[in-house]
Scaffold this motif. Sequence first.
Motif, PDB file in Angstrom:
ATOM      1  N   LEU A  43      49.814  29.731  49.406  1.00  0.00           N
ATOM      2  CA  LEU A  43      49.313  29.886  50.777  1.00  0.00           C
ATOM      3  C   LEU A  43      49.744  31.218  51.382  1.00  0.00           C
ATOM      4  CD1 LEU A  43      49.805  26.197  51.959  1.00  0.00           C
ATOM      5  CD2 LEU A  43      47.704  27.302  51.159  1.00  0.00           C
ATOM      6  N   ASP A  44      49.492  32.280  50.635  1.00  0.00           N
ATOM      7  CA  ASP A  44      49.691  33.681  51.023  1.00  0.00           C
ATOM      8  C   ASP A  44      51.070  34.008  51.572  1.00  0.00           C
ATOM      9  OD1 ASP A  44      47.448  32.415  53.091  1.00  0.00           O
ATOM     10  OD2 ASP A  44      49.010  33.459  54.220  1.00  0.00           O
ATOM     11  N   SER A  45      52.093  33.305  51.109  1.00  0.00           N
ATOM     12  CA  SER A  45      53.443  33.583  51.603  1.00  0.00           C
ATOM     13  C   SER A  45      53.918  34.991  51.255  1.00  0.00           C
ATOM     14  CB  SER A  45      54.425  32.555  51.034  1.00  0.00           C
ATOM     15  OG  SER A  45      54.141  31.261  51.517  1.00  0.00           O
ATOM     16  N   LEU A  46      53.525  35.509  50.089  1.00  0.00           N
ATOM     17  CA  LEU A  46      53.941  36.853  49.715  1.00  0.00           C
ATOM     18  C   LEU A  46      53.319  37.915  50.611  1.00  0.00           C
ATOM     19  CD1 LEU A  46      53.998  36.666  45.802  1.00  0.00           C
ATOM     20  CD2 LEU A  46      55.948  37.024  47.312  1.00  0.00           C
ATOM     21  N   ASN A  47      52.181  37.615  51.232  1.00  0.00           N
ATOM     22  CA  ASN A  47      51.594  38.557  52.184  1.00  0.00           C
ATOM     23  C   ASN A  47      52.491  38.786  53.391  1.00  0.00           C
ATOM     24  OD1 ASN A  47      48.766  37.013  51.119  1.00  0.00           O
ATOM     25  ND2 ASN A  47      48.664  39.244  51.243  1.00  0.00           N
ATOM     26  N   HIS A  48      53.376  37.831  53.665  1.00  0.00           N
ATOM     27  CA  HIS A  48      54.249  37.931  54.830  1.00  0.00           C
ATOM     28  C   HIS A  48      55.395  38.918  54.615  1.00  0.00           C
ATOM     29  CE1 HIS A  48      52.928  34.294  57.298  1.00  0.00           C
ATOM     30  NE2 HIS A  48      52.132  34.299  56.230  1.00  0.00           N
ATOM     31  N   ILE A  49      55.595  39.355  53.387  1.00  0.00           N
ATOM     32  CA  ILE A  49      56.626  40.355  53.120  1.00  0.00           C
ATOM     33  C   ILE A  49      56.060  41.725  53.459  1.00  0.00           C
ATOM     34  CG2 ILE A  49      58.081  41.429  51.363  1.00  0.00           C
ATOM     35  CD1 ILE A  49      58.127  38.779  49.897  1.00  0.00           C
ATOM     36  N   GLU A  50      56.674  42.380  54.444  1.00  0.00           N
ATOM     37  CA  GLU A  50      56.110  43.625  54.951  1.00  0.00           C
ATOM     38  C   GLU A  50      56.611  44.823  54.153  1.00  0.00           C
ATOM     39  OE1 GLU A  50      55.494  45.996  59.191  1.00  0.00           O
ATOM     40  OE2 GLU A  50      56.571  44.086  59.126  1.00  0.00           O
ATOM     41  N   GLY A  51      55.684  45.512  53.517  1.00  0.00           N
ATOM     42  CA  GLY A  51      56.019  46.743  52.817  1.00  0.00           C
ATOM     43  C   GLY A  51      56.193  46.547  51.327  1.00  0.00           C
ATOM     44  N   ARG A  52      55.765  47.545  50.573  1.00  0.00           N
ATOM     45  CA  ARG A  52      55.811  47.480  49.114  1.00  0.00           C
ATOM     46  C   ARG A  52      57.235  47.373  48.585  1.00  0.00           C
ATOM     47  NH1 ARG A  52      51.237  49.994  50.447  1.00  0.00           N
ATOM     48  NH2 ARG A  52      49.394  49.841  49.093  1.00  0.00           N
ATOM     49  N   GLU A  53      58.176  48.077  49.207  1.00  0.00           N
ATOM     50  CA  GLU A  53      59.556  48.036  48.719  1.00  0.00           C
ATOM     51  C   GLU A  53      60.146  46.637  48.812  1.00  0.00           C
ATOM     52  OE1 GLU A  53      62.108  50.928  50.457  1.00  0.00           O
ATOM     53  OE2 GLU A  53      60.914  52.650  49.780  1.00  0.00           O
ATOM     54  N   GLN A  54      59.886  45.961  49.933  1.00  0.00           N
ATOM     55  CA  GLN A  54      60.404  44.608  50.105  1.00  0.00           C
ATOM     56  C   GLN A  54      59.710  43.624  49.153  1.00  0.00           C
ATOM     57  OE1 GLN A  54      63.070  43.564  52.095  1.00  0.00           O
ATOM     58  NE2 GLN A  54      63.338  45.786  52.122  1.00  0.00           N
ATOM     59  N   LEU A  55      58.402  43.793  48.971  1.00  0.00           N
ATOM     60  CA  LEU A  55      57.680  42.933  48.031  1.00  0.00           C
ATOM     61  C   LEU A  55      58.198  43.156  46.616  1.00  0.00           C
ATOM     62  CD1 LEU A  55      55.496  40.902  47.336  1.00  0.00           C
ATOM     63  CD2 LEU A  55      53.812  42.758  47.380  1.00  0.00           C
ATOM     64  N   LEU A  56      58.457  44.401  46.261  1.00  0.00           N
ATOM     65  CA  LEU A  56      58.983  44.709  44.930  1.00  0.00           C
ATOM     66  C   LEU A  56      60.355  44.069  44.723  1.00  0.00           C
ATOM     67  CD1 LEU A  56      58.529  46.195  42.269  1.00  0.00           C
ATOM     68  CD2 LEU A  56      59.492  48.253  43.330  1.00  0.00           C
ATOM     69  N   LEU A  57      61.161  44.045  45.768  1.00  0.00           N
ATOM     70  CA  LEU A  57      62.457  43.371  45.685  1.00  0.00           C
ATOM     71  C   LEU A  57      62.282  41.894  45.354  1.00  0.00           C
ATOM     72  CD1 LEU A  57      64.656  44.730  48.641  1.00  0.00           C
ATOM     73  CD2 LEU A  57      65.136  44.912  46.203  1.00  0.00           C
ATOM     74  N   ALA A  58      61.355  41.245  46.060  1.00  0.00           N
ATOM     75  CA  ALA A  58      61.116  39.817  45.832  1.00  0.00           C
ATOM     76  C   ALA A  58      60.606  39.565  44.416  1.00  0.00           C
ATOM     77  CB  ALA A  58      60.112  39.286  46.862  1.00  0.00           C
ATOM     78  N   LEU A  59      59.663  40.363  43.971  1.00  0.00           N
ATOM     79  CA  LEU A  59      59.128  40.203  42.615  1.00  0.00           C
ATOM     80  C   LEU A  59      60.218  40.456  41.574  1.00  0.00           C
ATOM     81  CD1 LEU A  59      55.679  42.004  43.030  1.00  0.00           C
ATOM     82  CD2 LEU A  59      56.104  39.538  42.984  1.00  0.00           C
ATOM     83  N   GLY A  60      61.088  41.407  41.856  1.00  0.00           N
ATOM     84  CA  GLY A  60      62.179  41.699  40.940  1.00  0.00           C
ATOM     85  C   GLY A  60      63.152  40.540  40.809  1.00  0.00           C
ATOM     86  N   ARG A  61      63.400  39.838  41.917  1.00  0.00           N
ATOM     87  CA  ARG A  61      64.293  38.674  41.859  1.00  0.00           C
ATOM     88  C   ARG A  61      63.669  37.544  41.037  1.00  0.00           C
ATOM     89  NH1 ARG A  61      69.162  40.138  42.400  1.00  0.00           N
ATOM     90  NH2 ARG A  61      69.832  38.025  42.974  1.00  0.00           N
ATOM     91  N   VAL A  62      62.362  37.353  41.189  1.00  0.00           N
ATOM     92  CA  VAL A  62      61.672  36.352  40.372  1.00  0.00           C
ATOM     93  C   VAL A  62      61.789  36.719  38.901  1.00  0.00           C
ATOM     94  CG1 VAL A  62      59.425  35.358  39.783  1.00  0.00           C
ATOM     95  CG2 VAL A  62      60.068  35.641  42.182  1.00  0.00           C
TER      96      VAL A  62
END
Length: 243
Positions: free
Chosen positions: A105-124
């Motif tokens: 349900l588009d939760s990853l869209n709520h992460i603002e900015g590529r750097e922050q999204l990359l951090l989240a993907l990196g933790r996964v």
Amino acid sequence: MSYDLFAEYYDELMSEVDYPARAKYIDAIIKRCKPDAHLLVDLACGTGSMTVEFSAMGYDVIGVDLSENMLSKAREKSDGSILYLCQSMQALDMYGTIDAFVCTLDSLNHIEGREQLLLALGRVSLFLEPDGVFVFDMNTPYKHEKILADNAFVYETEDVYCVWQNQYAGDGKVEIALDFFEQQPDGSYIRECEDFCEVAYSVEETEQLLRQAGLKLLAAYDDMTLDNPRDDSERIVYVCRKE
């Protein structure tokens, strides 16, 4: 955004979501990629409606969300078999490796900015089993620009009246303002507000971010199908595993 106010009304505002059907769809994708998946993490699990569906399917489930209020609602739906953790996706910290991560349900869209999204993907990527699978969905740039755009939506339920106002800021970003009006016994209303934004990325941009995080894109589907995304797809489901 804390999502604590949103938590009070989330289930009412999301009542049109068919959680059992969506969970069944994601389960089928997981089974195709990792048939022996047992331990599943539901990222940004919110009030746990999807989390309990996965638990009922037999997964050993961990629900993760950054809002204590969301998790409080989630715990009310659980029989105690689900472990809930209050964490942001960017600071995800598991006790070991995980067979399957899910974020819906588009939760990853709520992460603002590529750097922050990359951090989240990196933790996964860090906590994903080498043959594990990560299934998530994201709103598309088309939806943000053409559907959400600068439009306003009104939701009225028995308990709350909500005005949802969007402002398209360009580059896939939509700024969202929620106004909640709750009627009091004397007929007056209390107004409470919460603001957040969503950022959308193309399939190509998303795949590049996944690669940077050490994840390999296996497939991208138009939402709730196994079809290729269309130019006017509003939500895309991504399937990936560790590179």
